[in-house]
Design an enzyme around this catalytic site. Structure first.
Site, PDB file in Angstrom:
ATOM      1  CG  ASN A   7      43.612  42.874  43.916  1.00  0.00           C
ATOM      2  OD1 ASN A   7      42.823  42.990  43.488  1.00  0.00           O
ATOM      3  ND2 ASN A   7      45.738  43.755  43.847  1.00  0.00           N
ATOM      4  CE  LYS A  33      42.980  48.280  34.943  1.00  0.00           C
ATOM      5  NZ  LYS A  33      43.133  47.473  35.251  1.00  0.00           N
ATOM      6  CE  LYS A  60      38.413  47.084  38.902  1.00  0.00           C
ATOM      7  NZ  LYS A  60      39.379  46.414  38.291  1.00  0.00           N
ATOM      8  CG  ASP A  72      39.371  45.854  34.478  1.00  0.00           C
ATOM      9  OD1 ASP A  72      38.824  44.830  33.655  1.00  0.00           O
ATOM     10  OD2 ASP A  72      39.782  45.637  35.715  1.00  0.00           O
ATOM     11  CD  GLU A 124      42.487  45.072  32.416  1.00  0.00           C
ATOM     12  OE1 GLU A 124      43.091  46.588  32.957  1.00  0.00           O
ATOM     13  OE2 GLU A 124      42.068  44.687  33.477  1.00  0.00           O
ATOM     14  CD  GLU A 159      42.391  41.223  36.041  1.00  0.00           C
ATOM     15  OE1 GLU A 159      43.541  42.178  35.709  1.00  0.00           O
ATOM     16  OE2 GLU A 159      42.036  40.773  37.427  1.00  0.00           O
ATOM     17  CG  ASP A 189      49.526  39.212  39.064  1.00  0.00           C
ATOM     18  OD1 ASP A 189      50.692  39.263  39.837  1.00  0.00           O
ATOM     19  OD2 ASP A 189      49.010  40.033  39.828  1.00  0.00           O
ATOM     20  CG  HIS A 196      46.579  42.167  37.894  1.00  0.00           C
ATOM     21  ND1 HIS A 196      46.203  40.921  39.319  1.00  0.00           N
ATOM     22  CD2 HIS A 196      45.215  42.428  38.298  1.00  0.00           C
ATOM     23  CE1 HIS A 196      45.224  41.291  40.414  1.00  0.00           C
ATOM     24  NE2 HIS A 196      44.560  42.569  39.373  1.00  0.00           N
ATOM     25  CD  GLU A 230      46.274  46.973  37.946  1.00  0.00           C
ATOM     26  OE1 GLU A 230      46.697  45.536  37.763  1.00  0.00           O
ATOM     27  OE2 GLU A 230      45.427  47.798  37.939  1.00  0.00           O
TER      28      GLU A 230
HETATM   29  O1  LIG Z   1      39.260  44.492  40.509  1.00  0.00           O
HETATM   30  C1  LIG Z   1      40.021  43.831  39.797  1.00  0.00           C
HETATM   31  O2  LIG Z   1      39.867  42.755  40.644  1.00  0.00           O
HETATM   32  C2  LIG Z   1      41.442  44.624  39.770  1.00  0.00           C
HETATM   33  C3  LIG Z   1      41.845  43.446  38.344  1.00  0.00           C
HETATM   34  O3  LIG Z   1      40.958  44.077  37.956  1.00  0.00           O
HETATM   35  C4  LIG Z   1      42.556  44.903  38.001  1.00  0.00           C
HETATM   36  O4  LIG Z   1      43.019  45.440  38.857  1.00  0.00           O
HETATM   37  O5  LIG Z   1      42.826  45.076  36.245  1.00  0.00           O
HETATM   38 MG   LIG Z   2      41.310  43.864  35.551  1.00  0.00          MG
END
Ligand SMILES: O=C([O-])CC(=O)C(=O)O
Ligand SMILES: [Mg+2]
Length: 387
Positions: A53, A180, A182, A211, A237, A263, A290, A320, A339
Site C-alpha cells: 500500500n 501502531k 497515526k 507514525d 516513526e 519505508e 520494504d 513496512h 508489520e
Molecule cells: O499509512 C501509510 O502510508 C502506511 C504506513 O505509514 C505504515 O504502515 O507505516
Molecule cells: Mg509508516
C-alpha cells in the site's frame, strides 16, 4: 527453463482512512503473475507478487518497460546454472538495463513487484518455502516464528477516541502485543489525547508505536518529540520528509526513545545515506525498508550488506507493508519482525489461513514459495490473473 509470460493488473485497495499525509480513497496496487514453463504437479509454476500500500499500482511502468525486458532477454541469460533454476539477480539486471542511477522514484515499486513474483517462482521450482531457501543460501538457521505488530489507528471520518480504543483492543484480543497509530493529522494536543486514551486502553498488555508519515518540519517534529518522550512508546516513526537526513539526526537530540523510518527509501543507496547522515542509533532504532516498494529482495540483500558495513544487525529491520514476502525474509534472514494490518488492504496483507498471532508472533507454515497458496482469498485473485 524460461519465463513465458508476465501479467499485471491494477487492483483497488481503497478505504476511507487517512494518515497525516495522504488519504487512501483512490489507493491501488499492482498484482503480477510470472508464468514459467516448469511443470510441477502437472501445472506450470507461476510466481505471484504485488506492491505494498501507499504507492499505487505500477501497471504503466510494468507493461511499458519491465515486462518486455524480462520476456525479450535470452532465456538462458536469466538462469542460475548451478542450481538449475531462474536467477532473480539476473532477472533484476535484465529489468534494469538502460535505467540511469539515482532518482529512485516509483520504478522501484514496479521492479519490486516483479521481483517478488520471481522469488515466489524460484522457491516453488525448488519446492521449498522461500524462508528456508533464503536461510540455506545464506548459511543461516531459519526461524519460522516471526514478531508482528498491528498497524492501524488511522484518522477516519467520525472516528473518536472510543472507536480508536476499540480498534486497538481488537488487536490485543487477536494476539498482538505491539500496536501502531497515526499522529500528525490533528493538533498536537488532540494527538496527545488520542495517545493517552490508547495507552490507558492497552495498559501493560501491549506497547504503542506512533507514525507521523513524514509530515513534520523540524520545529513540529521537535515539539512532538518533547510531548512523546513523556510516554513509554515502542517507536516514533517517520517524523519528517523521508529524504531529510539532517532533520532525522536533529530529532535524535530531543528524543531518547526508539525511532523508526525507511519505508519511503527505495534503494540501498538511500538506505546508506540514512545510516551515514540520519543519526540513527543501531542500539535502539528500527529500519522499515520494504522490498515490495524498493526494487525487491535482490536490492534488499544489498541493503542488508550496507547495514552490515555500518554495524547494524538485520534484527533492527521491521519492514513496512504487511505482506508475506517480508515475513519470508524475516524468517529466513533474521529480521526483527514485520508489520501487519489486521483490518486493512485485504486480501493482500496478512497470513496464510489458520495462522494465528500468539504473544505477538506468527509461525510460518511450510508452504512452497512465499505461501500465497495458503491464503484462499488472495490466491483466488492471483489465479484469476494467471488463468
Ligand atoms: O499509512 C501509510 O502510508 C502506511 C504506513 O505509514 C505504515 O504502515 O507505516
Ligand atoms: Mg509508516
Amino acid at each position: 527453463m524460461r519465463i513465458v509470460e508476465v501479467r499485471e493488473v491494477t487492483k483497488p485497495i481503497a478505504s476511507p482512512i487517512r494518515n497525516a499525509y495522504i488519504d487512501f480513497s483512490k489507493m491501488t496496487a499492482s498484482l503480477v503473475a510470472v508464468v514459467t514453463d516448469v511443470i510441477r504437479d502437472g501445472k506450470p509454476v507461476v510466481g505471484y507478487g504485488f506492491n505494498s500500500n501507499g504507492r499505487y499500482g505500477q501497471g504503466g511502468l510494468i507493461r511499458e518497460r519491465f515486462r518486455d525486458r524480462i520476456l525479450q532477454a535470452d532465456s538462458k541469460s536469466l538462469l542460475d546454472d548451478a542450481r538449475d533454476n531462474i536467477d532473480p539477480a539476473k532477472v533484476w539486471a535484465a529489468m534494469m538495463q538502460n535505467e540511469k542511477p539515482g532518482g529512485h522514484g516509483e520504478r522501484s515499486v514496479a521492479v519490486g513487484t516483479l521481483d517478488m513474483a520471481v522469488w515466489d517462482a524460484v522457491a516453488k521450482i525448488e519446492n521449498k518455502p522461500l524462508f528456508r531457501l533464503l536461510a540455506e543460501r545464506h548459511g543461516r538457521e531459519a526461524n519460522p516464528s516471526v514478531f508482528v505488530y498491528a498497524a492501524g489507528g488511522y484518522y477516519y471520518p467520525g472516528k473518536d477516541n472510543t472507536a480508536l480504543c476499540a480498534e486497538m483492543r481488537g488487536y490485543l484480543d487477536r494476539g498482538y502485543n505491539v500496536v501502531k497509530m497515526k499522529i500528525g493529522g490533528a493538533s498536537l494536543e488532540e494527538d496527545r489525547g488520542r495517545i493517552e486514551a490508547v495507552l490507558k486502553e492497552i495498559g501493560s498488555r501491549a506497547q504503542l508505536a506512533v507514525d507521523a508519515n513524514g509530515r513534520f518540519d523540524l520545529e513540529t517534529g521537535i515539539a512532538y518529540a518533547k510531548m512523546l518522550r513523556d510516554y513509554p512508546l515502542f517507536w516514533y516513526e517517520e517524523i519528517g520528509d523521508p529524504l531529510d537526513y539532517a532533520l532525522q539526526a536533529a530529532i535524535s537530540e530531543f528524543y531518547p526513545g526508539a525511532m523508526a523510518t525507511g519505508e519511503n527509501l527505495f534503494s540501498h543507496q538511500d538506505a546508506r545515506n540514512l545510516l551515514r547522515y540520519g543519526g540513527m542509533r543501531p542500539d535502539r532504532d528500527w529500519l522499515q525498508f520494504d522490498c515490495a516498494l524498493s526494487y525487491g529482495l535482490v536490492e534488499y540483500l544489498r541493503t542488508l550488506e550496507v547495514l552490515k558495513q555500518f554495524g547494524w544487525s538485520p534484527s533492527r529491520c521491521i519492514p513496512h507493508g504487511g505482506h508475506q514476502m517480508s515475513l519470508m525474509i524475516a524468517a529466513g534472514l533474521g529480521l526483527g519482525g514485520n508489520e501487519s494490518y489486521p483490518d486493512l488492504f485485504q486480501p493482500y496483507g496478512g497470513f496464510p489461513d489458520g495462522v494465528r498471532v500468539e504473544n505477538g508472533r506468527v509461525t510460518m507454515p511450510e508452504l512452497p514459495g512465499i505461501g500465497f497458496e495458503g491464503k484462499s482469498d488472495l490466491i483466488q485473485v492471483m489465479r484469476e490473473l494467471a488463468s
